[in-house]
Design a protein around this motif. Structure first.
Motif, PDB file in Angstrom:
ATOM      1  N   GLU A 218       0.027  12.084  -2.772  1.00 53.39           N
ATOM      2  CA  GLU A 218      -1.187  11.336  -3.076  1.00 53.39           C
ATOM      3  C   GLU A 218      -1.719  10.567  -1.872  1.00 53.39           C
ATOM      4  O   GLU A 218      -2.893  10.168  -1.850  1.00 53.39           O
ATOM      5  CB  GLU A 218      -0.940  10.360  -4.240  1.00 53.39           C
ATOM      6  CG  GLU A 218       0.084   9.277  -3.982  1.00 53.39           C
ATOM      7  CD  GLU A 218       1.497   9.672  -4.370  1.00 53.39           C
ATOM      8  OE1 GLU A 218       2.333   8.764  -4.565  1.00 53.39           O
ATOM      9  OE2 GLU A 218       1.763  10.899  -4.481  1.00 53.39           O
ATOM     10  N   ARG A 219      -0.899  10.349  -0.866  1.00 53.14           N
ATOM     11  CA  ARG A 219      -1.354   9.658   0.349  1.00 53.14           C
ATOM     12  C   ARG A 219      -1.751  10.637   1.448  1.00 53.14           C
ATOM     13  O   ARG A 219      -2.102  10.219   2.551  1.00 53.14           O
ATOM     14  CB  ARG A 219      -0.268   8.704   0.857  1.00 53.14           C
ATOM     15  CG  ARG A 219       0.052   7.597  -0.124  1.00 53.14           C
ATOM     16  CD  ARG A 219       0.992   6.549   0.436  1.00 53.14           C
ATOM     17  NE  ARG A 219       1.236   5.543  -0.576  1.00 53.14           N
ATOM     18  CZ  ARG A 219       2.239   5.590  -1.456  1.00 53.14           C
ATOM     19  NH1 ARG A 219       3.100   6.580  -1.399  1.00 53.14           N
ATOM     20  NH2 ARG A 219       2.359   4.664  -2.383  1.00 53.14           N
ATOM     21  N   ASN A 220      -1.675  11.931   1.156  1.00 51.14           N
ATOM     22  CA  ASN A 220      -1.982  12.943   2.164  1.00 51.14           C
ATOM     23  C   ASN A 220      -2.916  14.029   1.648  1.00 51.14           C
ATOM     24  O   ASN A 220      -2.996  15.104   2.245  1.00 51.14           O
ATOM     25  CB  ASN A 220      -0.675  13.580   2.651  1.00 51.14           C
ATOM     26  CG  ASN A 220       0.181  12.624   3.455  1.00 51.14           C
ATOM     27  OD1 ASN A 220      -0.066  12.376   4.624  1.00 51.14           O
ATOM     28  ND2 ASN A 220       1.203  12.072   2.810  1.00 51.14           N
TER      29      ASN A 220
ATOM     30  N   GLU B 216       0.820  -1.210   0.000  1.00 51.16           N
ATOM     31  CA  GLU B 216       0.000   0.000   0.000  1.00 51.16           C
ATOM     32  C   GLU B 216       0.855   1.262   0.000  1.00 51.16           C
ATOM     33  O   GLU B 216       0.396   2.313  -0.451  1.00 51.16           O
ATOM     34  CB  GLU B 216      -0.957  -0.024   1.187  1.00 51.16           C
ATOM     35  CG  GLU B 216      -1.959  -1.163   1.093  1.00 51.16           C
ATOM     36  CD  GLU B 216      -3.172  -0.966   1.982  1.00 51.16           C
ATOM     37  OE1 GLU B 216      -3.250   0.066   2.658  1.00 51.16           O
ATOM     38  OE2 GLU B 216      -4.034  -1.867   1.991  1.00 51.16           O
ATOM     39  N   LEU B 217       2.087   1.151   0.465  1.00 52.10           N
ATOM     40  CA  LEU B 217       2.998   2.288   0.421  1.00 52.10           C
ATOM     41  C   LEU B 217       3.775   2.366  -0.895  1.00 52.10           C
ATOM     42  O   LEU B 217       4.612   3.252  -1.068  1.00 52.10           O
ATOM     43  CB  LEU B 217       3.981   2.221   1.589  1.00 52.10           C
ATOM     44  CG  LEU B 217       3.408   2.572   2.965  1.00 52.10           C
ATOM     45  CD1 LEU B 217       4.453   2.321   4.052  1.00 52.10           C
ATOM     46  CD2 LEU B 217       2.941   4.028   3.007  1.00 52.10           C
TER      47      LEU B 217
ATOM     48  N   GLU C  63      -4.745   5.819   4.393  1.00 53.61           N
ATOM     49  CA  GLU C  63      -3.386   5.889   3.876  1.00 53.61           C
ATOM     50  C   GLU C  63      -2.442   6.475   4.926  1.00 53.61           C
ATOM     51  O   GLU C  63      -2.369   5.944   6.019  1.00 53.61           O
ATOM     52  CB  GLU C  63      -3.390   6.659   2.553  1.00 53.61           C
ATOM     53  CG  GLU C  63      -4.204   5.932   1.481  1.00 53.61           C
ATOM     54  CD  GLU C  63      -4.324   6.695   0.189  1.00 53.61           C
ATOM     55  OE1 GLU C  63      -4.709   7.877   0.218  1.00 53.61           O
ATOM     56  OE2 GLU C  63      -4.027   6.086  -0.866  1.00 53.61           O
ATOM     57  N   SER C  64      -1.734   7.565   4.595  1.00 55.65           N
ATOM     58  CA  SER C  64      -0.742   8.096   5.538  1.00 55.65           C
ATOM     59  C   SER C  64      -1.282   9.204   6.426  1.00 55.65           C
ATOM     60  O   SER C  64      -0.557   9.703   7.293  1.00 55.65           O
ATOM     61  CB  SER C  64       0.461   8.655   4.760  1.00 55.65           C
ATOM     62  OG  SER C  64       1.067   7.679   3.959  1.00 55.65           O
TER      63      SER C  64
END
Length: 303
Positions: A104-106, A62-63, A117-118
């Motif tokens: 894109e994860r924040n 996922e990362l 996500e993050s």
């Protein structure tokens, strides 16, 4: 998947997977990796032993650090982890930071309280790095009070939503080089201080070769681009956390710079004629800031 939640992996098991793949230098079958990294003797039963491995694989995927081939089920490192050698933890931590802080994860970090996500980890880090590294290590009980004193933007919710996520955070933050456990770590390892020295050192040594002199304000701008959870960094600003400004290091970054000067991997300098200077909080002169015009890198990253 939220990173500081029970469904996600801690960094240590992820490092075990990365080391195996880096040493193999070729794709490794999923079941073969599972057999090597989670033998039944590791825990009380096959299911318990493999759960840690499964979480590590899922979180790495996922990362964007791990590829699992649909046809063969083989594992391959990818993205920021692709060139890791399996020996350098600091390089692994840098790969984790790159993945965790990816825009894109924040997205919408300060606009809503989504924990996907993050976002949960990023919010917690940005808040935690507003604390004073010279203060006592904090645990979950103290964190609840401190979050009331320095809240995030209301739309973003609390920095850490519950005790379980705080426990996960206590594994992630030191692994990313953005916190440290106290030397005498009581409380089951759930107490932390906001020491970002390891991350700052790695970023600065990768950006500039030994002997390179950089204007201090310019250097701090660059460091904040790579570590946007630092005060005045992009993610900290998105959460409406205290903003010391472009020319003020803030407590956590000041601590890292002063520690670097004391340890000798950088040198803080002041040219009295410099037009652009950085204010650094120095506990040895608490009534007034220390002014720094330039930073000279003294050492390269350790291999």
């Amino acid at each position: 998947m939220a990173l500081i939640n029970v469904d996600a992996s801690r960094p240590d098991p992820m490092w075990a997977v990365v080391r195996l793949l880096a040493h193999s230098k070729k794709p490794v079958p999923l079941n073969g990796a599972r057999a090597l990294l989670s033998p039944p003797t590791l825990a009380s039963g096959d299911k318990d032993a493999s759960e840690m491995f499964n979480k590590a694989v899922k979180t790495l995927r996922e990362l964007g650090l791990l590829h699992v081939a649909d046809s063969t089920g083989e594992l391959t490192l990818m993205g920021p982890a692709e060139h890791l050698d399996g020996q350098d933890w600091d390089a692994f931590a840098a790969a984790l930071r790159s993945a965790v802080f990816a825009p894109e994860r924040n997205s919408g970090l300060g606009d809503n309280d989504e924990q996907r996500e993050s976002r949960d980890l990023t919010r917690a880090l940005a808040w935690f790095l507003t604390l004073d590294p010279m203060g006592p290590a904090v645990d979950w009980d103290q964190t609840q009070d401190l979050m009331k004193e320095t809240p995030l933007r209301p739309e973003a919710g609390p920095a850490v939503v519950n005790a379980e996520r705080w426990r996960q955070f206590c594994d992630w933050a030191p692994a990313l080089g953005l916190a440290a456990r106290p030397l005498l770590a009581g409380g089951g390892g759930s107490r932390l201080v906001p020491d970002c020295t390891a991350a700052v050192r790695y970023v600065m040594q990768c950006l500039w070769e030994p002997g390179r002199q950089v204007n201090a304000v310019t250097a701090v701008r660059s460091v904040r681009e790579y570590l946007p959870v630092l005060s005045s960094g992009q993610y900290s600003l998105a959460l409406h956390l205290p903003n010391p400004g472009d020319r003020v290091a803030g407590p956590a970054l000041s601590f890292a710079l002063l520690r670097g000067n004391d340890e000798g991997w950088l040198r803080l300098e002041l040219d009295s004629d410099a037009a652009l200077v950085l204010q650094v909080s120095d506990p040895e002169q608490p009534s007034s800031p220390r002014y720094v015009s330039d930073i000279t890198i003294q050492e390269a990253p350790s291999a």
